[in-house]
Design a protein around this motif. Structure first.
Motif: not given
Length: 557
Positions: A289-297, A329-334, A360-369, A500-501
């Motif tokens: 993957l290229p280095d500049d791929v944005p995070i989806i999850l 944990l973070n997952l990038r696009k593709h 969940t009991d705690g923490g944060e989750v972001f999907f596509d920001g 897909l990711s």
């Protein structure tokens, strides 16, 4: 003509190492053929199969689902259904006597006594309403004139023999109170209760983690050496075959296509099917993957716990089980990110928490920001079409009462996709074709397809919504090697075509190596190691990861 001669040379009636063998085989099967009556005629499940098994050795019978491996084993044991017919020319000699001519009573005398068998799923073989001890005692007393007390002492000895801790306590437990590996050890204890001459192990480790698989296989080998048993190992795992067998029979469509010593067969396969089987182990690697791929999850300090109740009805004691212990944990696009670990490590719980299938009991989750950790079921609905899940067992996740067309169209209807039925059905057909299935199967039902085809239908259901992210929860663990390779290729192609990711949960490190960019290793609800897949698998930093890797790629270790 030369090609035909080669094929015949690949599978003669007698073994190729016959000249180096002393004495007679303990089992000598000749021209075994089995037919089953079905609704529209008969199915030839086994056709003219011959093999020999000598004392103290292990032969492996390998092949894809439907090749006739298990039917062959059940024919030896006399465990075929009433719909089965064994051809009159078939012979299966045990110690020189044809067991196919034995009466039902004589077969029962052999079964569980001189010939024993362990199955793939112990929960379907162990009676859930009886304790483990009661079932082992029954297996002992069925063939030996022992008092209940003596049989119980023998049962404790057997449980200790198969390395079950606290055997006296386990004796009074029920099958559901044991782990998968412990249940399989109980099955082995029952099979060995009367010190059989032959043990048939039918896919004994398929449903187990790699570390537990290694323990079970090494245990069988130790007991074999101790008791001088002969073992027939039925499996589709070629790493297991290479490490544990002396001689290999390759079956396809009910026929033996090739057989040879393990070293010769792996070193110089003759039949095209054997070559395909040996080359179908997961291979290749994920495209960089290229280095500049944005995070989806993006999950930050995600925590999930469950309250467990102990004690009686009036004085219950509550204790907290932390399944996911503040993980990020973070997952990038593709990208494909693997999550690995033994059963109970929290892999599936973590994956489901990240896509809000469990709270969940705690923490944060972001999907596509966009933050999703605070969204309820209704608020998540608009996002559901963008994130999908494919489970381990498609037969359990596909509604058996609905046709393929209805199953896939239903997700489109629920998510409000498609202006009319024609548009939806066009989309269903496109999804099936993308998943490598024909578009003319809309009226057929899940039970009419093989395991690999059902998994493709489950993937088609997921991609019909054109998601950006798919959680894959053990999607290949129940599949044959060649089918596994097809599903891996399909997932790669869909990822390239649709961007897909994937979050890929698995305990099969060979598949993880072939498919994933990065990998996260979990143990007891914590992440113990993470990084690029090649770095983790070739140079693990923790003893736990090293043990997983060794068990996956060198089972005998």
């Amino acid at each position: 003509m030369a090609e035909t001669i080669d094929f015949m040379a690949a599978a003669p009636v007698e073994r190729k190492d016959l000249s180096s063998r002393d004495g007679k085989p303990v089992i000598d099967a000749r021209n075994v053929a089995v037919n089953f009556k079905v609704e529209h005629g008969t199915v030839e499940a086994v056709k003219d199969v011959s093999f020999q098994l000598y004392r103290g050795e292990t032969i492996a019978i390998v092949g894809e689902s439907g090749s006739g491996k298990s039917v062959t084993a059940r024919t030896i044991m006399g465990l075929l259904s009433k719909r089965a017919t064994i051809a009159s020319l078939s012979r299966i000699e045990y110690d020189g006597k044809d067991v196919l001519k034995f009466s039902a009573r004589e077969r029962r005398g052999l079964r569980g006594n001189r010939l024993a068998m362990i199955f793939q799923e112990p929960m379907s073989s162990l009676n859930p309403v009886y304790t483990v001890g009661a079932q082992i005692v029954e297996a002992i007393r069925a063939h030996r004139k022992l008092s209940r007390r003596a049989a119980t002492e023998r049962a404790i000895e057997l449980l200790r023999h198969v390395r079950i801790p606290d055997p006296e306590l386990r004796l009074n437990q029920y099958p559901h109170q044991l782990s998968g590996g412990q249940r399989q050890r109980v099955m082995i204890a029952m099979a060995l209760a009367n010190e059989p001459d032959v043990l048939i192990a039918d896919e004994p480790t398929t449903a187990l983690d790699v570390t537990v698989q290694a323990q079970i296989l090494n245990l069988i080998r130790e007991l074999q050496r101790e008791l001088g048993m002969a073992v027939i190992l039925i499996t589709h795992d070629l790493t297991v075959v290479r490490q544990f067998s002396d001689y290999v029979y390759v079956m396809q469509h009910g026929e033996v296509k090739e057989h040879n010593t393990t070293a010769a067969l792996f070193g110089n396969p003759l039949h095209p099917y054997t070559k395909r089987l040996l080359s179908s182990e997961p291979s290749g690697a994920a495209n960089p993957l290229p280095d500049d791929v944005p995070i989806i999850l993006d999950g930050r300090n995600v925590r999930v716990s469950f309250m467990l109740k102990k004690g009686g009805l009036f004085r219950p004691q509550l204790s907290e089980l932390v399944a996911v212990d503040s993980l990020s944990l973070n997952l990038r696009k593709h990208e494909t990110l693997g999550v690995v670990g033994e059963s109970g490590s929290g892999k599936t719980t973590f994956g489901q928490a990240l896509i809000r299938l469990i709270n969940t009991d705690g923490g944060e989750v972001f999907f596509d920001g966009v933050p999703i950790h605070d969204k309820d079921r209704t608020a998540m609905r608009p996002l559901r079409s963008r994130m999908q899940i494919v489970f381990q067992d498609p037969f359990a996740s596909l509604n058996p009462r609905m046709s393929v067309g209805q199953i896939i169209e239903e997700v489109l209807v629920v998510n409000g996709i498609g202006q009319n039925r024609k548009e939806r059905l066009d989309r269903v057909v496109d999804a099936l074709v993308a998943a490598g299935m024909p578009g003319n199967i809309l009226s057929r039902f899940p039970h009419e397809f093989s395991g690999g085809q059902r998994q493709r239908i489950a993937i088609a259901r997921a991609v019909a919504l054109e998601p950006e992210f798919i959680l894959l929860d053990e999607p290949t663990s129940a599949l044959d090697l060649s089918v596994q390779a097809q599903i891996i290729d399909l997932l790669r192609r869909l990822q390239d075509e649709r961007g897909l990711s994937y979050l890929f949960i698995s305990h099969d490190l060979k598949v993880v190596r072939a498919l994933c960019h990065r990998v996260v290793v979990m143990q007891h609800g914590k992440i113990v190691e993470e990084g690029p897949v090649n770095d983790i698998l070739t140079n693990p930093k923790t003893a736990y990861t090293e043990r997983l890797v060794r068990a996956a790629f060198d089972v005998a270790a």
